[in-house]
Write an enzyme that holds these catalytic residues in place. Sequence first.
Site: not given
Ligand code: KIV
Length: 270
Positions: A118, A49-50, A187, A120, A88
């Site tokens: 994924k 989600d970056s 992280e 969190e 994510d």
């Molecule tokens: O959103 C993302 O790119 C991430 C990575 C930094 C692990 O969660």
Amino acid sequence: MSEQPRPLTVLNLLAMKRAGTKIVSLTAYDALMARMLDASGVDVILVGDSVNQVVAGRPSTLSATLDQMIYHGRAVQGAVRRGLVVVDLPFLTYQVTPEEAIRNAGRVLQETGAAAVKLEGGVPMGPTIRALVDRGIPVMGHVGLTPQSVHALGGYRVQGRDQAAADRLLADARAIEEAGAFSVVLELVPSSLARTVTQSLTIPTIGIGAGPDCDGQVLVLPDMLGMNSGFSPKFLKRYADLDTDIRAAVSAYGAEVRSGAYPDPEHSFE
Ligand code: KIV
């Protein structure tokens, strides 16, 4: 006829940990980059989600939406033959109830074709991870600096520095493993703590800013390619300087268009 590579599965990642083979992971948000990563042997391609910061230019990951992640996830999965694609789950698509998490994670798998999601969080997310895994949805966890909690954490800072915080982080990672996740991202965690977590788990740890002893490493692709020159955290190593290369290429193109040197006969049709 060249044989298609067999796609990696979550079981392959567990076997890699047991064999001591490091797991290589990078983020990708589009088909073009995903194809290059896959051809270069990247094991886990993370549609993070970056994307909301790197591509959409937003200040944090908090405003990423499920539709946005599905759009990018579909583009990436469509270009990948071997790597394991993980998408994510964005903020508020899994924290409210396990039922919502199942529906949203199910949509991600159905509509992108990716193999896993994924999410969190540690101990409090255990029941949700269990609910997803019991429905056949593979989950990668994420502890330490969890960007969706940036406001609660007071910024993007290293986590688990004192003993109490380190104990909590280890308990979080163990809860994720017990809930059935196949892997966990660590992280911004001190190297010694990441080593302890890695040695305590049977599932692989994937580090970002977590030192050399994790079972694998992940970086945000545009950061490691040097496309984001304003972002220089200590853990980031740049393997290219595309910021400079792209600016030089675009300036050269602009100069040739303005002078009339491009297009020349070689690049024109008679
Ligand atoms: O959103 C993302 O790119 C991430 C990575 C930094 C692990 O969660």
